[in-house]
Design a protein around this motif. Structure first.
Motif, PDB file in Angstrom:
ATOM      1  N   GLN A 234       0.795  -0.994  -0.029  1.00  0.00           N
ATOM      2  CA  GLN A 234      -0.335   0.324   0.277  1.00  0.00           C
ATOM      3  C   GLN A 234       0.785   1.333  -0.151  1.00  0.00           C
ATOM      4  OE1 GLN A 234      -3.098  -0.725   3.744  1.00  0.00           O
ATOM      5  NE2 GLN A 234      -3.946  -2.251   2.401  1.00  0.00           N
ATOM      6  N   PHE A 235       2.569   1.083   0.810  1.00  0.00           N
ATOM      7  CA  PHE A 235       3.228   2.313   0.607  1.00  0.00           C
ATOM      8  C   PHE A 235       4.122   2.735  -0.628  1.00  0.00           C
ATOM      9  CE2 PHE A 235       7.176   4.034   1.618  1.00  0.00           C
ATOM     10  CZ  PHE A 235       6.957   5.330   2.445  1.00  0.00           C
ATOM     11  N   LEU A 236       3.843   1.361  -1.045  1.00  0.00           N
ATOM     12  CA  LEU A 236       4.912   1.267  -2.829  1.00  0.00           C
ATOM     13  C   LEU A 236       4.047   1.773  -4.027  1.00  0.00           C
ATOM     14  CD1 LEU A 236       8.092  -1.115  -0.793  1.00  0.00           C
ATOM     15  CD2 LEU A 236       7.977   0.974  -1.341  1.00  0.00           C
ATOM     16  N   LEU A 237       3.340   0.488  -3.486  1.00  0.00           N
ATOM     17  CA  LEU A 237       2.392   0.291  -5.285  1.00  0.00           C
ATOM     18  C   LEU A 237       1.081   1.086  -5.237  1.00  0.00           C
ATOM     19  CD1 LEU A 237       2.419  -3.305  -5.011  1.00  0.00           C
ATOM     20  CD2 LEU A 237       4.375  -2.020  -6.005  1.00  0.00           C
ATOM     21  N   ASN A 241      -2.181  -0.082 -10.473  1.00  0.00           N
ATOM     22  CA  ASN A 241      -0.772  -0.969 -10.961  1.00  0.00           C
ATOM     23  C   ASN A 241      -1.565  -1.778 -10.691  1.00  0.00           C
ATOM     24  OD1 ASN A 241       1.204  -2.430 -11.621  1.00  0.00           O
ATOM     25  ND2 ASN A 241       2.316  -1.489 -11.195  1.00  0.00           N
ATOM     26  N   GLU A 242      -2.421  -2.662 -11.842  1.00  0.00           N
ATOM     27  CA  GLU A 242      -2.930  -3.990 -11.551  1.00  0.00           C
ATOM     28  C   GLU A 242      -2.123  -4.782 -11.322  1.00  0.00           C
ATOM     29  OE1 GLU A 242      -6.686  -6.444 -13.337  1.00  0.00           O
ATOM     30  OE2 GLU A 242      -6.058  -4.576 -14.520  1.00  0.00           O
ATOM     31  N   MET A 285       7.188  -4.545 -14.085  1.00  0.00           N
ATOM     32  CA  MET A 285       5.698  -5.349 -14.102  1.00  0.00           C
ATOM     33  C   MET A 285       5.308  -5.230 -15.696  1.00  0.00           C
ATOM     34  SD  MET A 285       4.724  -6.230 -10.950  1.00  0.00           S
ATOM     35  CE  MET A 285       4.027  -7.415 -11.612  1.00  0.00           C
ATOM     36  N   ASP A 286       4.712  -4.231 -15.995  1.00  0.00           N
ATOM     37  CA  ASP A 286       3.570  -3.942 -17.303  1.00  0.00           C
ATOM     38  C   ASP A 286       4.524  -3.835 -18.238  1.00  0.00           C
ATOM     39  OD1 ASP A 286       1.302  -3.194 -15.856  1.00  0.00           O
ATOM     40  OD2 ASP A 286       2.703  -0.492 -15.447  1.00  0.00           O
ATOM     41  N   MET A 287       6.161  -3.110 -18.733  1.00  0.00           N
ATOM     42  CA  MET A 287       7.283  -3.729 -19.590  1.00  0.00           C
ATOM     43  C   MET A 287       6.711  -5.614 -19.971  1.00  0.00           C
ATOM     44  SD  MET A 287       9.443  -0.924 -19.391  1.00  0.00           S
ATOM     45  CE  MET A 287      10.382  -1.572 -20.567  1.00  0.00           C
ATOM     46  N   LEU A 288       7.213  -6.113 -18.891  1.00  0.00           N
ATOM     47  CA  LEU A 288       7.601  -7.097 -19.131  1.00  0.00           C
ATOM     48  C   LEU A 288       6.389  -8.375 -19.122  1.00  0.00           C
ATOM     49  CD1 LEU A 288      10.850  -7.906 -17.035  1.00  0.00           C
ATOM     50  CD2 LEU A 288       9.946  -7.877 -19.468  1.00  0.00           C
ATOM     51  N   ASN A 289       5.081  -7.142 -18.152  1.00  0.00           N
ATOM     52  CA  ASN A 289       3.553  -7.941 -18.637  1.00  0.00           C
ATOM     53  C   ASN A 289       4.256  -9.517 -17.841  1.00  0.00           C
ATOM     54  OD1 ASN A 289       0.980  -8.762 -19.202  1.00  0.00           O
ATOM     55  ND2 ASN A 289       1.020  -9.842 -20.963  1.00  0.00           N
TER      56      ASN A 289
END
Length: 295
Positions: A234-237, A241-242, A285-289
């Motif tokens: 909750q603090f970092l993400l 960001n699903e 995470m998004d770039m590498l899916n």
């Protein structure tokens, strides 16, 4: 009918003769090739001995049994029940094809130099020898400069099994000083990676040992780990960001019921690893899916 029976018997006898003839010839050829590989290992200060070798013509694989490996720098023996070689390119310095299984690789946990994670396993409650199986299926396409690890699996009874699949492009191990150096090349193209772990009791044993050290029950430890993880996320993400929030949920699910998990990275299009260096890690995470799943 009698002639057909005699003909059938003749074909059967001929087939058996051909099988054992091919088996004898194949075993001699296989032994020569295995000895050549062993000679190469001895150049690395390793001594390899085996008791039996055979070639199975129907399966077209080589079985090497009762193997002992020792290092000139370390007197401790490593024993292997059997190695099955299904396919190998012994002509190249770096094989373009390698398909083999190691069965019954015995590791003495009281000799941590045999296994880097020996102390880790002992902490989880394993206090003697463990027998590991390793399966490797690897191909390198020189024309496309693609390295495809179709399967690399390590498993042990009462521990679990870990499987890795990976595909990389623009890789040329033969011109690098080592395969590790080739993988460190920033021009390498990343196609995909998948890691799957299925627990055989290791996770529960490790959690139990951690709980015992802290004087807690396993359920209390799981609740504490879950609370720490969700609090940190909750603090970092970002809640937007699903992929990341789903990954945290899956990790929590694994902590609560550690049967197994998978982590996959499959970008929509193959990408150069160097491109990751110029991006914020938050976007990886998004770039590498990247997907994390618990099961």
């Amino acid at each position: 009918m009698k002639k057909l029976a005699i003909a059938g018997l003749g074909v059967g006898v001929l087939s058996v003769g051909l099988y054992f003839g091919a088996n004898l010839y194949g075993t001699n050829v296989a032994e020569a090739k295995v000895n050549k590989l062993i000679d190469g290992m001895e150049e690395e200060n390793l001594t390899v001995e085996y008791k039996d070798i055979s070639y199975k013509p129907l399966a077209q694989d080589v079985h090497v049994k009762d193997i002992t490996i020792t290092s000139k720098d370390d007197p401790a023996e490593v024993t292997i029940e059997k190695v099955v070689i299904r396919d190998i390119d012994e002509k190249s310095d770096v094989p373009t094809v390698f398909d083999a299984s190691v069965q019954g690789l015995v590791v003495d946990l009281n000799q941590p130099e045999q296994l880097a994670m020996a102390n880790f396993l002992k902490q989880a409650g394993y206090d003697s020898e463990l027998s590991f199986d390793i399966d490797t299926k690897y191909r390198y396409n020189k024309a496309k400069r693609e390295m495809n690890v179709e399967a690399f699996k390590v498993s042990a009874d009462q521990v679990g099994d870990l499987t890795v699949n990976m595909k990389l492009g623009n890789v040329d191990p033969e011109v690098a000083e080592s395969q590790e150096a080739a993988l460190a090349n920033t021009d390498v193209i990343f196609h995909g990676l998948e890691i799957t772990y299925r627990d055989g009791s290791f996770a529960e044993k490790f959690l139990a040992s951690m709980a015992a050290e802290d004087g807690k029950s396993v359920d209390e430890l799981k609740a504490e780990l879950t609370s720490q993880l969700t609090g940190a996320s909750q603090f970092l993400l970002s809640p937007d960001n699903e992929l990341a929030t789903n990954a945290v949920d899956e990790v929590v699910a694994f902590i609560e019921n550690p049967k197994g998990f998978s982590i996959s990275a499959k970008p929509e299009q193959p990408m150069q690893l160097v491109s990751l260096m110029t991006e914020n890690p938050d976007s990886w995470m998004d770039m590498l899916n990247i997907e994390v799943k618990s099961f």
